[in-house]
Write an enzyme that holds these catalytic residues in place. Sequence first.
Site, short mmCIF file in Angstrom:
data_model
loop_
_atom_site.label_atom_id
_atom_site.label_comp_id
_atom_site.label_asym_id
_atom_site.label_seq_id
_atom_site.Cartn_x
_atom_site.Cartn_y
_atom_site.Cartn_z
N LYS A 72 -23.95 40.17 -0.85
CA LYS A 72 -23.19 39.13 0.10
C LYS A 72 -23.31 37.89 -0.54
O LYS A 72 -22.40 37.01 -0.03
CB LYS A 72 -23.93 39.42 1.33
CG LYS A 72 -23.76 40.69 2.05
CD LYS A 72 -24.08 40.62 3.57
CE LYS A 72 -23.54 41.77 4.30
NZ LYS A 72 -23.87 41.64 5.83
N ASN A 93 -19.01 38.93 3.60
CA ASN A 93 -19.11 40.52 3.84
C ASN A 93 -17.77 41.08 3.83
O ASN A 93 -17.59 42.42 3.98
CB ASN A 93 -19.53 40.61 5.16
CG ASN A 93 -18.91 40.74 6.48
OD1 ASN A 93 -17.74 39.77 6.49
ND2 ASN A 93 -18.73 41.63 7.58
N ASP A 108 -19.35 38.91 10.18
CA ASP A 108 -20.76 39.56 11.04
C ASP A 108 -20.98 38.42 12.02
O ASP A 108 -21.50 38.96 13.12
CB ASP A 108 -21.95 39.30 10.00
CG ASP A 108 -21.87 40.51 8.91
OD1 ASP A 108 -21.46 41.37 9.22
OD2 ASP A 108 -22.30 40.16 7.91
N GLY A 130 -36.79 37.62 13.54
CA GLY A 130 -36.21 37.85 12.15
C GLY A 130 -35.52 36.91 11.47
O GLY A 130 -35.07 35.93 11.95
N GLY A 132 -34.49 37.43 7.79
CA GLY A 132 -33.75 37.96 6.73
C GLY A 132 -32.36 38.12 6.66
O GLY A 132 -31.66 37.32 7.24
#
Length: 289
Positions: A72, A93, A108, A130, A132
């Site tokens: 990506k 993406n 996304d 999170g 990531g």
Amino acid sequence: MIRVDSRTRLCCLLGDPVTHSVSPQMHNAAFSHLELNFCYMAFRVVRRELPSAVEGVRALGIRGFNVTVPHKVEIIPLLDEVDETARKISAVNTVLNKDGRLIGFNTDGAGFIKAVGEDRIRGKNAVMIGAGGAARAIAFSLAGRCRSLTILNRTSRKAVALAGEVERTTGCRIMGLGLSSEEAGEALRRCELLINSTIVGMYPDVSRTIIDNNLINPGMVVFDAVFNPAETRLLREARLRGAYTVSGLEMLVHQGAEAFKIWTGAEPPLEVMREAAVGALKSYGTGEA
Ligand code: ATR
């Protein structure tokens, strides 16, 4: 039924691994439903082959492609143009081949917003757990929409780094903290919109959850980026406590729908795509969705 002939336009997925992707089923079902002469395939492309794969797209006149892990970010210098949202997020993406020019997008973030709904995000105190890959697009989409955003991560330096990056790019005030820090508890107590962008609760570790269910209150909106299973333990517990829950499956369908629009210009048949995605998860034997 998709009928492939000499005019069929190809879309595809470039990633590694791709064997459990639901995108082929989702897009082919939508092409077929609208009787568009398109077809979608998944190609496993290892890191070092990404430049050749992109050359292949150009040479074969492939209409567009999705990009997934681990490409990506690395895809960006290989494209001719990157739209503003994808540039901000620093991840692509979806790519459109427009008369030989490859244009990168990131659907996304839009997928996340559509899945949860603008009204359930605007003005809220949000906490995202999170920091990531999956967290990036969500964080950039939340910035400027919610009232406050706190990013919590097991490894606190990654939360601080992502918060700093989003803050610099968007000008919105964003906190990054360690998941088990004292301030994290405070942020969770103020939280109105809770997002899990970690992999905790994903198949096969379905009995795990990222936070104690005592921290979930009935007025909360809870989103889990995990889509397999469609209802994670976090979402089940949140639902039972009276919270409004949104599955990662919805984000998956909506990011796909946005890509579909970019490639075909047609209105995506959401229900057909959702049903195909659920069926695909089941067919892989990993989805109870
Ligand atoms: P993805 O692309 O799916 O986001 P990733 O980039 O590897 O995958 O990120 C995984 C996220 O899940 C990270 O935020 C990770 O936390 P760390 O940065 O501390 O590794 C989080 N994560 C994974 N396992 C976890 C666990 N058992 N408890 C809490 N967080 C976890």
